[in-house]
Design a protein around this motif. Sequence first.
Motif, PDB file in Angstrom:
ATOM      1  N   SER A 135       9.237  50.522  24.281  1.00 23.52           N
ATOM      2  CA  SER A 135      10.514  51.188  24.030  1.00 23.52           C
ATOM      3  C   SER A 135      11.657  50.302  24.526  1.00 23.52           C
ATOM      4  CB  SER A 135      10.568  52.544  24.739  1.00 23.52           C
ATOM      5  OG  SER A 135       9.615  53.430  24.188  1.00 23.52           O
ATOM      6  N   PHE A 136      12.833  50.483  23.945  1.00 25.68           N
ATOM      7  CA  PHE A 136      13.986  49.665  24.314  1.00 25.68           C
ATOM      8  C   PHE A 136      15.194  50.530  24.628  1.00 25.68           C
ATOM      9  CE2 PHE A 136      11.490  46.706  21.761  1.00 25.68           C
ATOM     10  CZ  PHE A 136      11.589  45.521  22.488  1.00 25.68           C
ATOM     11  N   VAL A 137      16.030  50.010  25.530  1.00 24.96           N
ATOM     12  CA  VAL A 137      17.374  50.536  25.737  1.00 24.96           C
ATOM     13  C   VAL A 137      18.318  49.402  25.367  1.00 24.96           C
ATOM     14  CG1 VAL A 137      19.039  51.514  27.346  1.00 24.96           C
ATOM     15  CG2 VAL A 137      16.602  52.054  27.589  1.00 24.96           C
ATOM     16  N   THR A 138      19.052  49.552  24.275  1.00 20.92           N
ATOM     17  CA  THR A 138      19.883  48.460  23.770  1.00 20.92           C
ATOM     18  C   THR A 138      21.220  48.404  24.507  1.00 20.92           C
ATOM     19  OG1 THR A 138      20.853  49.833  22.028  1.00 20.92           O
ATOM     20  CG2 THR A 138      18.828  48.625  21.494  1.00 20.92           C
ATOM     21  N   HIS A 139      21.862  47.205  24.452  1.00 21.80           N
ATOM     22  CA  HIS A 139      23.124  47.045  25.171  1.00 21.80           C
ATOM     23  C   HIS A 139      24.092  46.070  24.505  1.00 21.80           C
ATOM     24  CE1 HIS A 139      22.044  43.032  26.713  1.00 21.80           C
ATOM     25  NE2 HIS A 139      20.815  43.512  26.812  1.00 21.80           N
ATOM     26  N   LEU A 140      23.647  45.288  23.504  1.00 20.78           N
ATOM     27  CA  LEU A 140      24.503  44.243  22.942  1.00 20.78           C
ATOM     28  C   LEU A 140      24.072  43.926  21.519  1.00 20.78           C
ATOM     29  CD1 LEU A 140      26.721  42.011  23.764  1.00 20.78           C
ATOM     30  CD2 LEU A 140      24.746  40.490  24.087  1.00 20.78           C
ATOM     31  N   ALA A 237      34.407  28.956  22.722  1.00 21.99           N
ATOM     32  CA  ALA A 237      33.596  29.829  21.872  1.00 21.99           C
ATOM     33  C   ALA A 237      34.556  30.544  20.924  1.00 21.99           C
ATOM     34  CB  ALA A 237      32.815  30.835  22.705  1.00 21.99           C
ATOM     35  N   GLY A 238      34.303  30.419  19.621  1.00 27.97           N
ATOM     36  CA  GLY A 238      35.212  30.976  18.629  1.00 27.97           C
ATOM     37  C   GLY A 238      34.740  32.304  18.057  1.00 27.97           C
ATOM     38  N   PHE A 239      35.024  32.519  16.791  1.00 29.63           N
ATOM     39  CA  PHE A 239      34.717  33.787  16.129  1.00 29.63           C
ATOM     40  C   PHE A 239      33.215  34.091  16.164  1.00 29.63           C
ATOM     41  CE2 PHE A 239      34.273  30.601  12.771  1.00 29.63           C
ATOM     42  CZ  PHE A 239      33.094  30.985  12.151  1.00 29.63           C
ATOM     43  N   ALA A 240      32.906  35.383  16.063  1.00 25.41           N
ATOM     44  CA  ALA A 240      31.510  35.820  16.045  1.00 25.41           C
ATOM     45  C   ALA A 240      31.202  36.519  14.734  1.00 25.41           C
ATOM     46  CB  ALA A 240      31.225  36.759  17.209  1.00 25.41           C
ATOM     47  N   SER A 274      33.177  49.275  31.570  1.00 25.05           N
ATOM     48  CA  SER A 274      32.669  48.231  32.464  1.00 25.05           C
ATOM     49  C   SER A 274      31.559  47.407  31.818  1.00 25.05           C
ATOM     50  CB  SER A 274      32.194  48.821  33.789  1.00 25.05           C
ATOM     51  OG  SER A 274      31.230  49.823  33.606  1.00 25.05           O
ATOM     52  N   LEU A 275      30.813  47.998  30.872  1.00 27.58           N
ATOM     53  CA  LEU A 275      29.799  47.220  30.163  1.00 27.58           C
ATOM     54  C   LEU A 275      30.468  46.146  29.319  1.00 27.58           C
ATOM     55  CD1 LEU A 275      26.833  46.777  29.454  1.00 27.58           C
ATOM     56  CD2 LEU A 275      27.052  48.517  27.674  1.00 27.58           C
ATOM     57  N   GLU A 276      31.533  46.500  28.637  1.00 25.40           N
ATOM     58  CA  GLU A 276      32.283  45.519  27.846  1.00 25.40           C
ATOM     59  C   GLU A 276      32.902  44.456  28.749  1.00 25.40           C
ATOM     60  OE1 GLU A 276      35.652  45.424  24.277  1.00 25.40           O
ATOM     61  OE2 GLU A 276      35.315  47.240  25.437  1.00 25.40           O
ATOM     62  N   PHE A 284      30.690  36.744  25.929  1.00 29.25           N
ATOM     63  CA  PHE A 284      30.291  37.333  24.654  1.00 29.25           C
ATOM     64  C   PHE A 284      31.513  37.902  23.929  1.00 29.25           C
ATOM     65  CE2 PHE A 284      26.408  37.245  27.137  1.00 29.25           C
ATOM     66  CZ  PHE A 284      25.508  36.723  26.214  1.00 29.25           C
ATOM     67  N   ALA A 285      31.405  37.991  22.604  1.00 35.61           N
ATOM     68  CA  ALA A 285      32.546  38.349  21.759  1.00 35.61           C
ATOM     69  C   ALA A 285      32.746  39.860  21.680  1.00 35.61           C
ATOM     70  CB  ALA A 285      32.339  37.787  20.355  1.00 35.61           C
ATOM     71  N   PRO A 286      33.983  40.311  21.465  1.00 31.27           N
ATOM     72  CA  PRO A 286      34.246  41.748  21.318  1.00 31.27           C
ATOM     73  C   PRO A 286      33.434  42.382  20.191  1.00 31.27           C
ATOM     74  CG  PRO A 286      36.305  40.528  21.593  1.00 31.27           C
ATOM     75  CD  PRO A 286      35.220  39.514  21.422  1.00 31.27           C
ATOM     76  N   GLU A 287      33.141  41.585  19.144  1.00 30.81           N
ATOM     77  CA  GLU A 287      32.380  42.105  18.009  1.00 30.81           C
ATOM     78  C   GLU A 287      30.957  42.500  18.382  1.00 30.81           C
ATOM     79  OE1 GLU A 287      35.175  38.915  16.275  1.00 30.81           O
ATOM     80  OE2 GLU A 287      34.056  39.279  18.124  1.00 30.81           O
ATOM     81  N   GLN A 288      30.503  42.083  19.572  1.00 31.57           N
ATOM     82  CA  GLN A 288      29.134  42.381  19.992  1.00 31.57           C
ATOM     83  C   GLN A 288      29.005  43.680  20.775  1.00 31.57           C
ATOM     84  OE1 GLN A 288      28.561  37.963  21.368  1.00 31.57           O
ATOM     85  NE2 GLN A 288      26.530  38.812  20.992  1.00 31.57           N
ATOM     86  N   LYS A 289      30.124  44.337  21.011  1.00 33.29           N
ATOM     87  CA  LYS A 289      30.092  45.612  21.734  1.00 33.29           C
ATOM     88  C   LYS A 289      29.186  46.594  21.002  1.00 33.29           C
ATOM     89  CE  LYS A 289      33.136  49.339  23.342  1.00 33.29           C
ATOM     90  NZ  LYS A 289      34.533  49.827  23.403  1.00 33.29           N
TER      91      LYS A 289
END
Length: 297
Positions: A135-140, A237-240, A274-276, A284-289
Amino acid sequence: MKLSARQSLVALLLAAASLTACGGGEADTAAASGDGETPEGCEPLREEYSGLDGKTFNVGSAPGAGNYNNPNLENPKEVKGLEPDILRAAGRCLGFEVTYMPQSFDGLIPSIKSGRIDLISSGMYATEERAQEVSFVTHLTAATAAVIADGNPEDIESLDDTCGLQVAAVTGTVENEIQAEQNAKCEADGKPPAKAATYAGNDQAVNAVRQGRSDYFLTDAGVAAQVAEQFDDDLDAGFAVPSEFAFGFGVDPENTELIEGLHAALMLAYEDGSLEDAQKEWGFAPEQKLEPAIVTA
């Protein structure tokens, strides 16, 4: 002074960033806070998931590149990165400690099935296939990102801006498929495609951008963040480009209290921001939230 829930969790994640999880059988002491008190916002979770309080969990990890779980070059027994920081903060919130056990990536799921480890923290995709066993708990959200020259002189804000530019490509990577799709789009819009210089490995591609022979290089977002940190005078690090995959902590499917407690702690960190903040701290990029979720069979 009593901290708000947001201040408490931010403090936990920032405190975690200053620590390392130790291998070799040494537990990472996951105290709730610097003064020994349970942070505000975590008290209800400790009560609900009381079976986790005081426990020590063995964490399997295959440290590697990418700011997910990195070996500490100054102390090879230690692991640092986004995932260790999140896991330590969750431990402080819920009252558990962790012991990191470095091993090969392909041995992680067998180890959790055999009971040798309790958790997987190794930048692992939470796929449906793997969820049949763990099982997984995802975060990103997993993503590809651009490594660009410092200051972004070509003003590259997205894949759409790469038409006609010079790209450093690494043979056999998924990023080449992403670029090929974008090149087709460029041509359909009447624009020239990006011109690729092909290299055998990341190091050569990175040097091509550093030396101005290429305008950008596509790679895993975590690797892009690490490269930008390593060469902060030359690169950014540029766009994601987010993918359909998510990174998650693997947990024994039978340990429902750990699965649900970890998810609850991550949701608390997600909701207060706080996770973000932790993701941003590691580049890491905002798009990965991503809103944390439980993935199970």
